[in-house]
Structures are given as structure tokens and as C-alpha cells.
Design an enzyme around this catalytic site. Sequence first.
Site, PDB file in Angstrom:
ATOM      1  N   HIS A   1      -4.748 -17.199  -4.019  1.00  0.00           N
ATOM      2  CA  HIS A   1      -5.584 -16.365  -3.154  1.00  0.00           C
ATOM      3  C   HIS A   1      -6.845 -17.071  -2.665  1.00  0.00           C
ATOM      4  O   HIS A   1      -7.556 -16.527  -1.835  1.00  0.00           O
ATOM      5  CB  HIS A   1      -5.976 -15.101  -3.922  1.00  0.00           C
ATOM      6  N   ASP A   2      -7.144 -18.248  -3.208  1.00  0.00           N
ATOM      7  CA  ASP A   2      -8.321 -19.000  -2.756  1.00  0.00           C
ATOM      8  C   ASP A   2      -7.935 -20.140  -1.821  1.00  0.00           C
ATOM      9  O   ASP A   2      -8.804 -20.890  -1.371  1.00  0.00           O
ATOM     10  CB  ASP A   2      -9.053 -19.645  -3.950  1.00  0.00           C
TER      11      ASP A   2
ATOM     12  N   ASP B   1      -4.284   3.770   2.613  1.00  0.00           N
ATOM     13  CA  ASP B   1      -5.704   3.470   2.821  1.00  0.00           C
ATOM     14  C   ASP B   1      -5.890   2.024   3.302  1.00  0.00           C
ATOM     15  O   ASP B   1      -7.008   1.537   3.423  1.00  0.00           O
ATOM     16  CB  ASP B   1      -6.522   3.734   1.548  1.00  0.00           C
TER      17      ASP B   1
ATOM     18  N   ASP C   1      -1.860  -1.337  -3.713  1.00  0.00           N
ATOM     19  CA  ASP C   1      -2.242  -0.591  -4.912  1.00  0.00           C
ATOM     20  C   ASP C   1      -1.214  -0.786  -6.031  1.00  0.00           C
ATOM     21  O   ASP C   1      -0.167  -1.416  -5.827  1.00  0.00           O
ATOM     22  CB  ASP C   1      -2.457   0.896  -4.591  1.00  0.00           C
TER      23      ASP C   1
ATOM     24  N   ASP D   1      -6.051 -10.736 -14.381  1.00  0.00           N
ATOM     25  CA  ASP D   1      -7.035 -11.734 -13.970  1.00  0.00           C
ATOM     26  C   ASP D   1      -8.410 -11.157 -14.277  1.00  0.00           C
ATOM     27  O   ASP D   1      -8.762 -10.081 -13.788  1.00  0.00           O
ATOM     28  CB  ASP D   1      -6.865 -11.927 -12.454  1.00  0.00           C
TER      29      ASP D   1
ATOM     30  N   ASN E   1      -0.694   4.513  -0.499  1.00  0.00           N
ATOM     31  CA  ASN E   1      -1.444   5.743  -0.200  1.00  0.00           C
ATOM     32  C   ASN E   1      -2.161   5.675   1.143  1.00  0.00           C
ATOM     33  O   ASN E   1      -3.126   6.412   1.389  1.00  0.00           O
ATOM     34  CB  ASN E   1      -2.434   6.087  -1.325  1.00  0.00           C
TER      35      ASN E   1
ATOM     36  N   GLU F   1      -8.656 -20.751 -15.637  1.00  0.00           N
ATOM     37  CA  GLU F   1      -8.851 -21.301 -14.293  1.00  0.00           C
ATOM     38  C   GLU F   1     -10.077 -22.200 -14.288  1.00  0.00           C
ATOM     39  O   GLU F   1     -11.135 -21.821 -14.781  1.00  0.00           O
ATOM     40  CB  GLU F   1      -9.046 -20.172 -13.285  1.00  0.00           C
TER      41      GLU F   1
ATOM     42  N   ASP G   1     -10.882 -16.358 -15.275  1.00  0.00           N
ATOM     43  CA  ASP G   1     -11.518 -16.900 -14.083  1.00  0.00           C
ATOM     44  C   ASP G   1     -12.684 -17.839 -14.438  1.00  0.00           C
ATOM     45  O   ASP G   1     -13.519 -17.504 -15.288  1.00  0.00           O
ATOM     46  CB  ASP G   1     -12.045 -15.708 -13.274  1.00  0.00           C
TER      47      ASP G   1
ATOM     48  N   ASP H   1       0.847  -1.201   0.000  1.00  0.00           N
ATOM     49  CA  ASP H   1       0.000   0.000   0.000  1.00  0.00           C
ATOM     50  C   ASP H   1       0.878   1.245   0.000  1.00  0.00           C
ATOM     51  O   ASP H   1       1.759   1.379   0.852  1.00  0.00           O
ATOM     52  CB  ASP H   1      -0.873  -0.040   1.272  1.00  0.00           C
TER      53      ASP H   1
HETATM   54  C1  GLC Z   1     -12.381 -18.006  -8.965  1.00  0.00           C
HETATM   55  C2  GLC Z   1     -11.558 -17.025  -8.157  1.00  0.00           C
HETATM   56  C3  GLC Z   1     -12.217 -16.798  -6.834  1.00  0.00           C
HETATM   57  C4  GLC Z   1     -13.605 -16.228  -7.064  1.00  0.00           C
HETATM   58  C5  GLC Z   1     -14.409 -17.113  -7.999  1.00  0.00           C
HETATM   59  C6  GLC Z   1     -15.611 -16.365  -8.522  1.00  0.00           C
HETATM   60  O1  GLC Z   1     -12.407 -19.258  -8.412  1.00  0.00           O
HETATM   61  O2  GLC Z   1     -10.259 -17.496  -8.010  1.00  0.00           O
HETATM   62  O3  GLC Z   1     -11.474 -15.953  -5.998  1.00  0.00           O
HETATM   63  O4  GLC Z   1     -14.277 -16.109  -5.846  1.00  0.00           O
HETATM   64  O5  GLC Z   1     -13.681 -17.499  -9.137  1.00  0.00           O
HETATM   65  O6  GLC Z   1     -15.189 -15.368  -9.378  1.00  0.00           O
END
Ligand code: GLC
Length: 661
Positions: free
Chosen positions: A387-388, A67, A71, A140, A65, A310, A249, A63
Site C-alpha cells: 500500500h506504500d 459509503d 469494509d 497491521d 455499505n 516492517e 509497523d 465496500d
Molecule cells: C509504514 C506504513 C505507512 C505509514 C507509516 C507510518 O511505513 O506502511 O503506510 O504511513 O508506516 O505509520
Amino acid sequence: MRNESKQLSPILAHLEPSPSFPIKPSHAPAIIELNSSKDEADTGEPWWTDAVIYQIFVPSFKDTNADGYGDLNGITEKLNYLVQLGVDVIWLSPIFDSPMYDMGYDISDYYTINPLYGDMEDFNQLLNAAHRKGLRVILDVALNHTSSENRWFKKSVAAHLGEPNGMGDFYIWEDAIEDAQGNKRPPSNWASVFEGCMWEWVPEISKYYLHIFGRAQPDLNWENPHVRRAVYNVLRFWLDKGVDGFRLDAINCISKVRNEDGWPDAQIIWPLRFEQKANQMFANGPRVHDYLREMHDEVFAHYDALALGEMSCGITPELGSEFISRDRGKQELDLIVHFEHVELDCVDGDKWILRDWELPELKAAVSKWQTRMAEVGGWDTVWMENHDQPRGLSRFCKATKICRELGAKLLAMWLFTLQGTVLLYQGQELGMQNPDEFSEDMVRDVETVIYWNAIRSRHKDEGALQMLELARKAIVTKGRDVGRIPIPWSPSCHDSGGFTSSSAHPWLPIHPNLEEFAAEKQIRDHDSVWVFYRNMIRLRKEHKALIYGVYEIIEPNHPSIFAYTRTWVDECYLIALNFVGEDTDWELPPPCREGWSLVTSNYQQGQGDPARRVASDRRMFRPYEGIIWRKIKTDCATHNAEKGGIEIGRPSAGIRCVYAN
Ligand code: GLC
């Protein structure tokens, strides 16, 4: 950027020392031998084949700025860090405007930057700076669905209210159906991935819309050619700006099963409820290949850009291989992200029910994909966290409290010696782990919030304590927030480990063990996880067998050792990884015994006896010990040799080597 104009310089030519994190070249890693023979053969493969892609989850990266959200300028500031690490590509989690119901996977405007992250000028600067440093940038993008705040969705609702805008069919709208008793119900019993039914009722227009994920994420209607055209325009807009591709995605969900009688119900597996798991109805649907071929022909065929699909729902090696054909006229995607190896700890695909898994299951899941991709001339992706997902170290190396660094290095050896494009997730190179303790202010992700609220309301009384405890454990083990904790750049808590300023609150609390992971500290320590990752990236780049070599598993049923060979032209690597936190006695199978010399280990130089430098027939592996050996020439008695010869490398690479005994 159009095909013909793409020219990036080799990454190492752009190594610029960062003023804050100098790397001393004298800091040699444990036993790594980088100056052994280098294979410079040009394989003629697309650029992404040997790339290391680094995923940046933007809100948690840096980050600038104050917040509390990371970013774009924060990423620009840290580009040297990424160059020093040696990655080739950065993948940015969604940066488009979004109400952030699902952290940006709910896009309200595909053509605008999320103001939390900056603006288009910041993006242009980031893109240019990254390209100057030899880093490619992929975005993404969620194209299966948008946010319900998207103008397209609002227009679609307006069309049903009578506005003549031609967008009524942009989303999947359906009337209620009446059962035999005259009760109204949704068009099918499909359960949404996040909660409740996949159909959401809009009283103003007396219709349902379909949403595979959250109710604020309506699915686009890909049956409608205008929708497809709009989506391709989005992709072209960003490609024309110069981005190098996309992570697409949930892309295998864009075509749903619908027959002449309407939307068929999914099979009932939960008799006590209406909504049923419906992967077979929305994943890999009847027209998915038509759409993706069209998208390839309309968009990707005209750019030198990566299409990384994905597929978190319902994908197997057999189905997956159909998306990555190299045949002209059948091209769809370049790579797919599949999930079998990270679903081993779920019961029937339910991530919240924890399950213990055994190493042979992991080996089987990984080997199936490695082998299938090679068979069909495709190319795998290799990854263990994103991230999931929870942190790979907490998931794959269970006893790592005492052996955190060894475990993290072991996983690096695993990741960088498998065949495929490597996807590295921010913080993985720092050996980050899940936090040990549950805390309520850590529950931010929509999926986790829904789960936690449901558990709390369901278990108010009897048995509540136990159920809540189990849920807390599940959240801290599998919840999506644990991997989204901000990156600790420095060991100081007063500015959230350098993630944001001292006056700001990070959007998600910092890691309780932040000091252990701090990047600044690790970069200066020649024995750190970060330096080990950097060296593994270099090792892989300098030894093509580690990228292109044929993968062959050894002893798939061994409970503790994950061992395999990688063979390419005249070079063969033997990788043996002890996945448990205790000594393991392993007898090397006969073809693996003779003539190997040590490449690297995750134990420090001097910690091993001299015999460890050569593989012998039997050996004791220490807790989380990983060893890589190498052998040159065709007399390396691999399983391949026993089979009397095998094609090496990808068919398109045109490389063939027949082993002679
Ligand atoms: C994918 C993303 C996930 C998101 C889902 C719906 O699995 O990685 O973070 O919640 O799609 O977009």
C-alpha cells in the site's frame, strides 16, 4: 489463540466454490505440470515459513455499505475468492479507530474497530469465517506512534497541564533549546519522514513532541515501561481474540538516539535547511533489541503467532538479520519486511526524484537478502508491492503496455520461486498497473498531498510548468495512491467495478483501465494473470524446493536475464526470466545446460518450439519470457556440486544433502 489450541485444517480441504466465480478444473494453465513428484517432507518449520500472505488494504478492497470505503463485511464476502487463489493468510491494513490522517496508521483507539469498516461483531464474524476456511488473519498495527487523537496522547498533554494521571512520559516531550544568540529551536535538527521538522511545538504546555512520520502521529516513548506494558496489552487483547499475528509497523524505529547532552543533531547533508535526514538517529536505535526481546518474551512466546516487522527506514541485510535470531533468549521477530529492492528508483532515498535502474542492481539487492538470511538461519520475505508502493508491474517491467499479461506472469514466476514467505498485495494477482495519467482527485495520501502542495507553492512562477510536470510524473509513478485504487471485481463502471454500489462514490477514483483487470473476467479465463498466479501458488506449495531450496544466482551481471537455481534434497530448479520487453539471446552457463525438463513458462502452450521444453546451451528469450526447468537427482550439475557439497535447507530443518559429481 494460545499456542496449544491452534489447529487449522489444510487450506485445500476448505475449497468452497464461490457461486459467482466457478473455477473449471479443466482450465489448465500454460504448460504447468503439477503432477510431477511431490515432496511431502515435513520440514518442522513454523507455519508462516511456506505461507503466502495476502495483504488487504481494507478501504480499497470491497465496500458493502455504500459509503465508498471497503469494509470488514466486504472481506468476509470475498473470502472464497482468496481461498480459490490459494493464499494462506490475510493481512489487514489497520482496522482500528482512526481519524485517517494516514489511512489508519494513526490509531486513536487500539481496542475499537474503525466505524468506516464496521464493528467488533463484524470483525469476529470475519475472523471466524476466515478460520473456518483455513485462512489465518494477521493485523497491521502501528506501535511506534499513535494518532494525536488517541486518548493516551490527550492524557499525556493533560498531565503536562497538571492532571495527575501519570501519563506525562507516554510520549517523547522535550523543551526548546536556545542557541548562542538566544533563539529558540527544536531539540534536534531531525527531519520528519513526511514533512518539516520531527519536533512539533505545543504552545499550551511549551514543549515539543517527537513524530517520525506526520505531525498527527506522535511517537510513543518506549523508554517508559508503562508504555511498553500498554502496548503488550494491546497485542494480547487481539491475540486472545484469535488473530494469528501482526505486521508491526515501523518497528525498528521504537528506540531513538539520545545521549547525556540531549538529542544529537543529524549530519548536515542539506546545507540550506535546518531539518536533516535522521535515519541513523531513529532507526535500529540503541535499545531496539532489548524492547523487541522483551516483547517476544512477554507476548509472542505465549502464542503461535507471527511477528512480521516492517522496517522501511535504514535496514540492511546485516542489521536485519539481528532481529530474527532463533536463539533462545534472543528471539525478537519472525520475519522482517525490507525495502532495498523497491528503493532502486530513488535518488538518495528521495522517492520523488526518479532514477532509472539496471537489472544487475535489482539482482544484487535481492540476492544479498536471500543469501544473508540463509547464512544466519533466518527467513526472507519476498514481495514487490504494497500500500506504500506503486504497482510492481509498472516498476519492474517497464515496457508492459503491450505485454501487460506477460510481464505480470513473469513477476509471479519471480515472486513464487524466491526463498522466503511471500507477501502478495491485493490486485497484484490481477496484473494491476499504475494509471497512465495524473489526476488531481487521485491525490489523497498525506505524504503525496504534502509533496504536491509544497511543489505547487514553491513553483508558482518561473519554471513552474516544467517542475509541476515532473511532480505529476513522480506522483503517478511513485505516489502511494496509485497502488491504493479500489479493486475492480467486475468490468462494469456504473458500480465502480463492483467495488461499491452504483449510488456511492469510491473514496479514491477507480482505475481508468478497470475492464482489463476485472477479477470476475480473469477467473473465467484460463490464460489470465489471476489463473497464472493461482497456479504458481500451487506449484510452489507442491514443490518444496521452490520454498526451501538454496538460492544461487547465475550471471549476476547479465543486463536482461534474471536467472537462479533453487536446490533442495534431490531436486533442482532453474529459473530464467527475461526482464525486458525485447528478445534476449542468453547463453546458459555450462552447469545449467544438460538434463533439464520444462516445468512452466508464461507463454502459452503451443507458442513455444519443442526445443523450449529442454534447456540447451543457447537460447532466445522472447519479450518478458520466463521459464522454469527442473532436474532430479544429485547429478544435476549446479554450482553447489562444483563446490563439492552444501548444506541444504534451513539449519533448523535439519536437512543435509551432499552433491556428488
Ligand atoms: C509504514 C506504513 C505507512 C505509514 C507509516 C507510518 O511505513 O506502511 O503506510 O504511513 O508506516 O505509520
